[in-house]
Design a protein around this motif. Structure first.
Motif, mmCIF file in Angstrom:
data_model
loop_
_atom_site.group_PDB
_atom_site.id
_atom_site.type_symbol
_atom_site.label_atom_id
_atom_site.label_comp_id
_atom_site.label_asym_id
_atom_site.label_seq_id
_atom_site.Cartn_x
_atom_site.Cartn_y
_atom_site.Cartn_z
ATOM 1 N N GLY A 159 -81.366 34.071 102.180
ATOM 2 C CA GLY A 159 -81.262 32.620 102.081
ATOM 3 C C GLY A 159 -80.217 32.105 103.051
ATOM 4 N N LEU A 160 -80.567 31.078 103.811
ATOM 5 C CA LEU A 160 -79.621 30.528 104.781
ATOM 6 C C LEU A 160 -78.418 29.869 104.103
ATOM 7 C CD1 LEU A 160 -82.182 29.149 107.355
ATOM 8 C CD2 LEU A 160 -80.325 30.734 107.888
ATOM 9 N N ASN A 161 -78.499 29.677 102.791
ATOM 10 C CA ASN A 161 -77.379 29.101 102.051
ATOM 11 C C ASN A 161 -76.390 30.167 101.579
ATOM 12 O OD1 ASN A 161 -79.341 30.129 100.287
ATOM 13 N ND2 ASN A 161 -78.740 28.769 98.634
ATOM 14 N N SER A 191 -59.318 24.570 115.576
ATOM 15 C CA SER A 191 -58.453 24.119 114.478
ATOM 16 C C SER A 191 -58.770 24.846 113.173
ATOM 17 C CB SER A 191 -58.600 22.602 114.276
ATOM 18 O OG SER A 191 -59.942 22.283 113.929
ATOM 19 N N VAL A 192 -59.863 25.629 113.152
ATOM 20 C CA VAL A 192 -60.247 26.393 111.962
ATOM 21 C C VAL A 192 -60.696 27.793 112.382
ATOM 22 C CG1 VAL A 192 -60.966 24.363 110.638
ATOM 23 C CG2 VAL A 192 -62.641 25.554 112.062
ATOM 24 N N ALA A 193 -60.712 28.716 111.424
ATOM 25 C CA ALA A 193 -61.260 30.050 111.678
ATOM 26 C C ALA A 193 -62.777 29.985 111.493
ATOM 27 C CB ALA A 193 -60.655 31.066 110.708
ATOM 28 N N GLY A 194 -63.508 30.475 112.488
ATOM 29 C CA GLY A 194 -64.960 30.409 112.381
ATOM 30 C C GLY A 194 -65.644 30.890 113.644
ATOM 31 N N THR A 195 -66.901 30.524 113.792
ATOM 32 C CA THR A 195 -67.676 30.932 114.960
ATOM 33 C C THR A 195 -67.807 29.775 115.936
ATOM 34 O OG1 THR A 195 -69.760 30.385 113.850
ATOM 35 C CG2 THR A 195 -69.008 32.657 113.701
ATOM 36 N N ILE A 196 -67.708 30.096 117.224
ATOM 37 C CA ILE A 196 -67.801 29.089 118.280
ATOM 38 C C ILE A 196 -69.270 28.821 118.572
ATOM 39 C CG2 ILE A 196 -67.082 28.483 120.617
ATOM 40 C CD1 ILE A 196 -65.105 30.893 120.403
ATOM 41 N N ILE A 223 -72.367 31.156 106.719
ATOM 42 C CA ILE A 223 -72.238 31.291 108.172
ATOM 43 C C ILE A 223 -72.642 32.685 108.649
ATOM 44 C CG2 ILE A 223 -69.830 32.047 108.174
ATOM 45 C CD1 ILE A 223 -69.369 30.201 110.567
ATOM 46 N N LEU A 224 -72.633 33.672 107.761
ATOM 47 C CA LEU A 224 -72.940 35.048 108.150
ATOM 48 C C LEU A 224 -74.436 35.343 108.175
ATOM 49 C CD1 LEU A 224 -70.185 37.100 106.271
ATOM 50 C CD2 LEU A 224 -70.204 36.317 108.648
ATOM 51 N N VAL A 225 -75.275 34.451 107.628
ATOM 52 C CA VAL A 225 -76.724 34.681 107.609
ATOM 53 C C VAL A 225 -77.330 34.139 108.900
ATOM 54 C CG1 VAL A 225 -78.890 34.304 106.380
ATOM 55 C CG2 VAL A 225 -76.749 34.531 105.096
ATOM 56 N N CYS A 226 -77.846 35.048 109.724
ATOM 57 C CA CYS A 226 -78.431 34.647 111.013
ATOM 58 C C CYS A 226 -79.777 33.966 110.787
ATOM 59 C CB CYS A 226 -78.630 35.875 111.906
ATOM 60 S SG CYS A 226 -77.108 36.764 112.287
ATOM 61 N N LEU A 277 -70.527 44.634 104.691
ATOM 62 C CA LEU A 277 -70.629 43.928 105.971
ATOM 63 C C LEU A 277 -70.038 42.518 105.866
ATOM 64 C CD1 LEU A 277 -74.250 44.958 107.085
ATOM 65 C CD2 LEU A 277 -72.078 45.896 107.893
ATOM 66 N N ALA A 278 -70.323 41.833 104.753
ATOM 67 C CA ALA A 278 -69.832 40.462 104.584
ATOM 68 C C ALA A 278 -68.308 40.439 104.485
ATOM 69 C CB ALA A 278 -70.459 39.832 103.352
ATOM 70 N N THR A 279 -67.728 41.445 103.833
ATOM 71 C CA THR A 279 -66.268 41.518 103.707
ATOM 72 C C THR A 279 -65.614 41.600 105.083
ATOM 73 O OG1 THR A 279 -66.453 42.622 101.571
ATOM 74 C CG2 THR A 279 -64.359 42.855 102.730
ATOM 75 N N ARG A 280 -66.327 42.205 106.039
ATOM 76 C CA ARG A 280 -65.787 42.369 107.399
ATOM 77 C C ARG A 280 -66.371 41.331 108.351
ATOM 78 N NH1 ARG A 280 -65.896 46.446 104.314
ATOM 79 N NH2 ARG A 280 -64.249 48.041 104.346
ATOM 80 N N PHE A 281 -66.995 40.293 107.810
ATOM 81 C CA PHE A 281 -67.531 39.160 108.569
ATOM 82 C C PHE A 281 -68.507 39.598 109.656
ATOM 83 C CE2 PHE A 281 -63.494 37.653 106.821
ATOM 84 C CZ PHE A 281 -63.954 36.546 106.127
ATOM 85 N N ILE A 282 -69.395 40.545 109.311
ATOM 86 C CA ILE A 282 -70.450 40.967 110.227
ATOM 87 C C ILE A 282 -71.678 40.095 109.978
ATOM 88 C CG2 ILE A 282 -71.917 42.870 110.981
ATOM 89 C CD1 ILE A 282 -68.939 43.312 111.506
ATOM 90 N N PRO A 283 -72.195 39.358 110.980
ATOM 91 C CA PRO A 283 -73.398 38.547 110.786
ATOM 92 C C PRO A 283 -74.576 39.413 110.317
ATOM 93 C CG PRO A 283 -72.320 37.988 112.848
ATOM 94 C CD PRO A 283 -71.635 39.216 112.338
ATOM 95 N N LEU A 284 -75.333 38.898 109.355
ATOM 96 C CA LEU A 284 -76.413 39.663 108.736
ATOM 97 C C LEU A 284 -77.762 39.302 109.349
ATOM 98 C CD1 LEU A 284 -75.238 39.245 105.033
ATOM 99 C CD2 LEU A 284 -74.784 41.165 106.578
ATOM 100 N N SER A 285 -78.447 40.307 109.873
ATOM 101 C CA SER A 285 -79.799 40.128 110.421
ATOM 102 C C SER A 285 -80.636 41.322 109.999
ATOM 103 C CB SER A 285 -79.757 40.024 111.945
ATOM 104 O OG SER A 285 -79.338 41.259 112.505
ATOM 105 N N ASP A 286 -81.948 41.259 110.267
ATOM 106 C CA ASP A 286 -82.830 42.367 109.895
ATOM 107 C C ASP A 286 -82.449 43.655 110.627
ATOM 108 O OD1 ASP A 286 -83.510 41.157 112.262
ATOM 109 O OD2 ASP A 286 -85.670 41.166 111.913
#
Length: 289
Positions: free
Chosen positions: A190-192, A47-52, A169-172, A243-252
């Motif tokens: 930061g996870l926030n 019902s929303v755009a997001g990650t499963i 949501i993008l911060v792993c 990366l955030a503009t293209r909704f790429i999850p951020l990790s080390d």
């Protein structure tokens, strides 16, 4: 077409899939619907755009655009918004301000000593309005607001850098949210969704035992930063934005790959904000992976 939740190894191992509203996810007979989903024609539908996300047989969708929902032990970056008696209010990108108690910070003379009335009178010498800090979520108050602490010497006031804001949501979730890149830049994820990009600081300069240099820890003065480090900080900041503009999850690992790709291409700092360069960056790190 249903998304195959059982057959995706990346999903089962903690990966994530993006979905959009109205997309069928799986059979309602095999799975239970959670937040961000509804059931229609015996199918669980987003019902929303997001990650499963899946926990056993419960399927939920975390919305891309949402406020940060904290958990105890999370590392967050925040900004002081108000100084109150024995506490500071902190903007941590959540539904309400977090609270940092005077009893939850390191003070001159040892981390375990009792807080005195004189400490309360000097609260603005530690943190004042506008200061940025990194802290850990310690607990929750009855109204749901976060209680933070900065008792570790890796936590506390932030200097010598720049803040970047991305969707939480993008911060792993990583083993460590303190990252050092080869270019002499430190990252605090930061996870926030608040990310701090700064000049590298050696661990030996941060850590100590009972006593510590309060003037250095709570100083508002930035250190001298050379031109090479300034450019590196700008590069990393723009990489995160691209990366955030293209909704790429951020990790080390993703951030390290992205920086290595930029070095190989010899891209200028401002180039990263151009759409074609950003697209090429994402394609490049995907090919590396």
């Amino acid at each position: 077409m249903d998304i195959d939740l059982d057959g995706d190894e990346d999903f089962d191992s903690g990966g994530s899939k993006l979905t959009c509203p109205g997309e069928p996810l799986t059979s309602a007979q095999d799975y239970m619907r959670g937040h961000g989903t509804y059931v229609e024609n015996e199918e669980v539908i987003a019902s929303v755009a997001g990650t499963i996300e899946r926990v056993n047989k419960l399927v939920t969708v975390r919305a891309v655009r949402t406020r940060y929902n904290a958990e105890v032990g999370d590392l967050v970056v925040g900004r002081i918004t108000e100084v109150q008696p024995r506490r500071w209010k902190v903007d941590a990108n959540s539904r309400q301000d977090a609270v940092l108690m005077l009893s939850s910070v390191n003070l001159p003379g040892g981390v375990q000593r009792r807080k005195l009335e004189s400490d309360e009178l000097q609260m603005r010498t530690f943190f004042e309005e506008g200061d940025l800090l990194v802290a850990e979520v310690q607990a929750f108050f009855g109204d749901g607001s976060m209680s933070l602490h900065t008792r570790s010497l890796r936590y506390g006031k932030l200097r010598n850098g720049q803040l970047v804001v991305v969707p939480p949501i993008l911060v792993c979730r990583l083993k460590s949210h303190f990252i050092t890149l080869p270019c002499g830049v430190d990252l605090i994820l930061g996870l926030n969704g608040y990310i701090w990009v700064s000049k590298h600081v050696k661990q030996s300069d941060r850590e100590g035992e009972e006593g510590f240099d309060a003037e250095a820890v709570y100083s508002n003065q930035n250190d001298a930063i050379d031109d090479f480090t300034r450019i590196a900080i700008s590069h990393v900041t723009n990489i995160i934005r691209a990366l955030a503009t293209r909704f790429i999850p951020l990790s080390d690992t993703i951030l390290l790959k992205a920086y290595e790709w930029i070095v190989e291409q010899g891209s200028d700092v401002k180039d990263l904000l151009q759409e074609d360069i950003g697209d090429a960056l994402v394609a490049g790190i995907t090919a590396i992976g």
